[in-house]
Design a protein around this motif. Structure first.
Motif, PDB file in Angstrom:
ATOM      1  N   MET A 133       0.834  -1.203   0.000  1.00  0.00           N
ATOM      2  CA  MET A 133       0.000   0.000   0.000  1.00  0.00           C
ATOM      3  C   MET A 133       0.872   1.257   0.000  1.00  0.00           C
ATOM      4  SD  MET A 133      -1.195   2.728   1.994  1.00  0.00           S
ATOM      5  CE  MET A 133      -0.684   2.233   3.623  1.00  0.00           C
ATOM      6  N   LEU A 134       1.913   1.251   0.826  1.00  0.00           N
ATOM      7  CA  LEU A 134       2.789   2.425   0.886  1.00  0.00           C
ATOM      8  C   LEU A 134       3.522   2.640  -0.439  1.00  0.00           C
ATOM      9  CD1 LEU A 134       4.153   1.981   4.501  1.00  0.00           C
ATOM     10  CD2 LEU A 134       2.583   3.753   3.690  1.00  0.00           C
ATOM     11  N   THR A 135       3.920   1.560  -1.084  1.00  0.00           N
ATOM     12  CA  THR A 135       4.570   1.675  -2.393  1.00  0.00           C
ATOM     13  C   THR A 135       3.619   2.289  -3.407  1.00  0.00           C
ATOM     14  OG1 THR A 135       6.048  -0.180  -1.979  1.00  0.00           O
ATOM     15  CG2 THR A 135       5.632   0.385  -4.287  1.00  0.00           C
ATOM     16  N   VAL A 136       2.392   1.798  -3.451  1.00  0.00           N
ATOM     17  CA  VAL A 136       1.401   2.349  -4.386  1.00  0.00           C
ATOM     18  C   VAL A 136       1.229   3.843  -4.131  1.00  0.00           C
ATOM     19  CG1 VAL A 136      -1.056   2.374  -4.985  1.00  0.00           C
ATOM     20  CG2 VAL A 136       0.177   0.203  -4.825  1.00  0.00           C
ATOM     21  N   ASN A 137       1.118   4.230  -2.894  1.00  0.00           N
ATOM     22  CA  ASN A 137       0.907   5.636  -2.557  1.00  0.00           C
ATOM     23  C   ASN A 137       2.114   6.497  -2.907  1.00  0.00           C
ATOM     24  OD1 ASN A 137       1.263   7.830  -0.063  1.00  0.00           O
ATOM     25  ND2 ASN A 137      -0.745   7.784  -1.027  1.00  0.00           N
ATOM     26  N   GLN A 138       3.315   6.007  -2.672  1.00  0.00           N
ATOM     27  CA  GLN A 138       4.504   6.837  -2.777  1.00  0.00           C
ATOM     28  C   GLN A 138       5.154   6.872  -4.156  1.00  0.00           C
ATOM     29  OE1 GLN A 138       5.757   8.793  -0.058  1.00  0.00           O
ATOM     30  NE2 GLN A 138       3.645   8.313   0.472  1.00  0.00           N
ATOM     31  N   VAL A 139       4.915   5.868  -4.991  1.00  0.00           N
ATOM     32  CA  VAL A 139       5.542   5.837  -6.309  1.00  0.00           C
ATOM     33  C   VAL A 139       4.869   6.847  -7.233  1.00  0.00           C
ATOM     34  CG1 VAL A 139       5.863   4.435  -8.393  1.00  0.00           C
ATOM     35  CG2 VAL A 139       6.374   3.479  -6.153  1.00  0.00           C
ATOM     36  N   TYR A 140       5.685   7.609  -7.904  1.00  0.00           N
ATOM     37  CA  TYR A 140       5.193   8.538  -8.933  1.00  0.00           C
ATOM     38  C   TYR A 140       6.060   8.322 -10.153  1.00  0.00           C
ATOM     39  CZ  TYR A 140       3.833  12.769 -11.384  1.00  0.00           C
ATOM     40  OH  TYR A 140       3.359  13.642 -12.334  1.00  0.00           O
ATOM     41  N   SER A 141       5.459   7.943 -11.250  1.00  0.00           N
ATOM     42  CA  SER A 141       6.204   7.652 -12.468  1.00  0.00           C
ATOM     43  C   SER A 141       6.483   8.936 -13.243  1.00  0.00           C
ATOM     44  CB  SER A 141       5.408   6.685 -13.347  1.00  0.00           C
ATOM     45  OG  SER A 141       6.002   6.591 -14.623  1.00  0.00           O
ATOM     46  N   PRO A 142       7.738   9.361 -13.322  1.00  0.00           N
ATOM     47  CA  PRO A 142       8.050  10.561 -14.102  1.00  0.00           C
ATOM     48  C   PRO A 142       7.796  10.365 -15.597  1.00  0.00           C
ATOM     49  CG  PRO A 142      10.063   9.508 -13.340  1.00  0.00           C
ATOM     50  CD  PRO A 142       8.927   8.759 -12.720  1.00  0.00           C
ATOM     51  N   VAL A 143       7.749   9.124 -16.035  1.00  0.00           N
ATOM     52  CA  VAL A 143       7.455   8.837 -17.435  1.00  0.00           C
ATOM     53  C   VAL A 143       5.992   9.157 -17.737  1.00  0.00           C
ATOM     54  CG1 VAL A 143       7.294   7.013 -19.168  1.00  0.00           C
ATOM     55  CG2 VAL A 143       9.241   7.072 -17.598  1.00  0.00           C
ATOM     56  N   HIS A 144       5.089   8.729 -16.849  1.00  0.00           N
ATOM     57  CA  HIS A 144       3.664   8.903 -17.081  1.00  0.00           C
ATOM     58  C   HIS A 144       3.121  10.226 -16.552  1.00  0.00           C
ATOM     59  CE1 HIS A 144       4.266   4.508 -17.219  1.00  0.00           C
ATOM     60  NE2 HIS A 144       3.453   4.616 -18.253  1.00  0.00           N
ATOM     61  N   ARG A 145       3.776  10.797 -15.556  1.00  0.00           N
ATOM     62  CA  ARG A 145       3.347  12.071 -14.952  1.00  0.00           C
ATOM     63  C   ARG A 145       1.854  12.042 -14.601  1.00  0.00           C
ATOM     64  NH1 ARG A 145       6.879  16.738 -16.176  1.00  0.00           N
ATOM     65  NH2 ARG A 145       4.951  17.845 -15.770  1.00  0.00           N
ATOM     66  N   PHE A 146       1.498  11.022 -13.839  1.00  0.00           N
ATOM     67  CA  PHE A 146       0.096  10.805 -13.495  1.00  0.00           C
ATOM     68  C   PHE A 146       0.017  10.239 -12.081  1.00  0.00           C
ATOM     69  CE2 PHE A 146      -3.880   8.315 -13.695  1.00  0.00           C
ATOM     70  CZ  PHE A 146      -4.750   9.317 -14.113  1.00  0.00           C
ATOM     71  N   ALA A 147      -0.693  10.925 -11.185  1.00  0.00           N
ATOM     72  CA  ALA A 147      -0.727  10.552  -9.771  1.00  0.00           C
ATOM     73  C   ALA A 147      -1.864   9.606  -9.409  1.00  0.00           C
ATOM     74  CB  ALA A 147      -0.823  11.810  -8.909  1.00  0.00           C
ATOM     75  N   GLY A 148      -2.684   9.197 -10.357  1.00  0.00           N
ATOM     76  CA  GLY A 148      -3.801   8.295 -10.076  1.00  0.00           C
ATOM     77  C   GLY A 148      -5.130   9.014 -10.143  1.00  0.00           C
ATOM     78  N   ASP A 149      -6.156   8.313 -10.621  1.00  0.00           N
ATOM     79  CA  ASP A 149      -7.457   8.948 -10.813  1.00  0.00           C
ATOM     80  C   ASP A 149      -8.497   7.865 -11.099  1.00  0.00           C
ATOM     81  OD1 ASP A 149      -9.410  10.948 -11.273  1.00  0.00           O
ATOM     82  OD2 ASP A 149      -7.968  12.158 -12.397  1.00  0.00           O
ATOM     83  N   ARG A 150      -9.769   8.281 -11.150  1.00  0.00           N
ATOM     84  CA  ARG A 150     -10.824   7.366 -11.587  1.00  0.00           C
ATOM     85  C   ARG A 150     -10.673   7.227 -13.101  1.00  0.00           C
ATOM     86  NH1 ARG A 150     -16.553   8.895  -9.681  1.00  0.00           N
ATOM     87  NH2 ARG A 150     -16.261  10.615 -11.124  1.00  0.00           N
ATOM     88  N   MET A 151     -10.533   5.991 -13.544  1.00  0.00           N
ATOM     89  CA  MET A 151     -10.287   5.723 -14.950  1.00  0.00           C
ATOM     90  C   MET A 151     -11.545   5.272 -15.688  1.00  0.00           C
ATOM     91  SD  MET A 151      -7.188   6.514 -14.811  1.00  0.00           S
ATOM     92  CE  MET A 151      -6.740   6.221 -16.492  1.00  0.00           C
ATOM     93  N   TRP A 152     -12.484   4.698 -14.941  1.00  0.00           N
ATOM     94  CA  TRP A 152     -13.691   4.166 -15.554  1.00  0.00           C
ATOM     95  C   TRP A 152     -14.793   4.148 -14.511  1.00  0.00           C
ATOM     96  CZ3 TRP A 152     -16.525  -0.264 -14.326  1.00  0.00           C
ATOM     97  CH2 TRP A 152     -17.470  -0.682 -15.268  1.00  0.00           C
TER      98      TRP A 152
END
Length: 166
Positions: free
Chosen positions: A119-138
């Motif tokens: 859970m902490l990894t999911v929260n803390q990882v930010y992909s500089p390639v994608h530049r996207f922090a997470g969102d509702r996708m569908w």
């Protein structure tokens, strides 16, 4: 100009994105909504405030819905608490908790889930390639949703969420 530490999107200058970009451009952390109350319906309102912020939030400019209402007496059920944490994690929301963290004050299952490495990894990882922090996708009626964020070039974290509880 950067340097402020906090901004409230709810009172920001109104723009097509509800003030999010202005807050993100000028603050390290900014509120996406008003205070959460210790009831599930208000937590769901906070979740809605995160929709569309995946491309706005990021390092040095984090959208913050409010603190987690985990372990607060008489607040959320255990299933609601796990869902609350999963949605905050997958949207890179800062993980503030609003309860007594002194030794022996929290249930062990809450300590365990808050310290869960995945859970902490999911929260803390930010992909500089994608530049996207997470969102509702569908989303689809009635209340079925998928929230996600990229972790690496070939890994994605996802939360499959049924607002109807069935």
């Amino acid at each position: 100009m950067r340097g402020q530490s906090f901004c409230a999107r709810a009172i920001a200058v109104q723009t097509p994105d509800g003030g999010a970009r202005g807050c993100a451009d000028n603050n390290n952390m900014w509120r996406s909504a008003t205070d959460t109350l210790q009831v599930w319906s208000r937590v769901m309102g906070q979740v809605e405030s995160l929709v569309g912020l995946g491309t706005v939030s990021g390092p040095g400019r984090w959208g913050f819905a409010d603190c987690l209402e985990l372990g607060v007496p008489c607040a959320l059920t255990w299933e609601e608490s796990k869902t609350h944490l999963a949605l905050w994690a997958v949207t890179s929301n800062p993980l503030f908790i609003g309860n007594d963290v002194r030794m022996g004050s929290m249930q062990q299952r809450l300590v365990d889930i808050l310290g869960n490495d995945d859970m902490l990894t999911v929260n803390q990882v930010y992909s500089p390639v994608h530049r996207f922090a997470g969102d509702r996708m569908w989303s689809a009626a009635p209340g079925q949703e998928v929230w996600a964020k990229p972790l690496t070039e070939d890994r994605v974290a996802a939360v499959v969420f049924n607002r109807n509880g069935t």
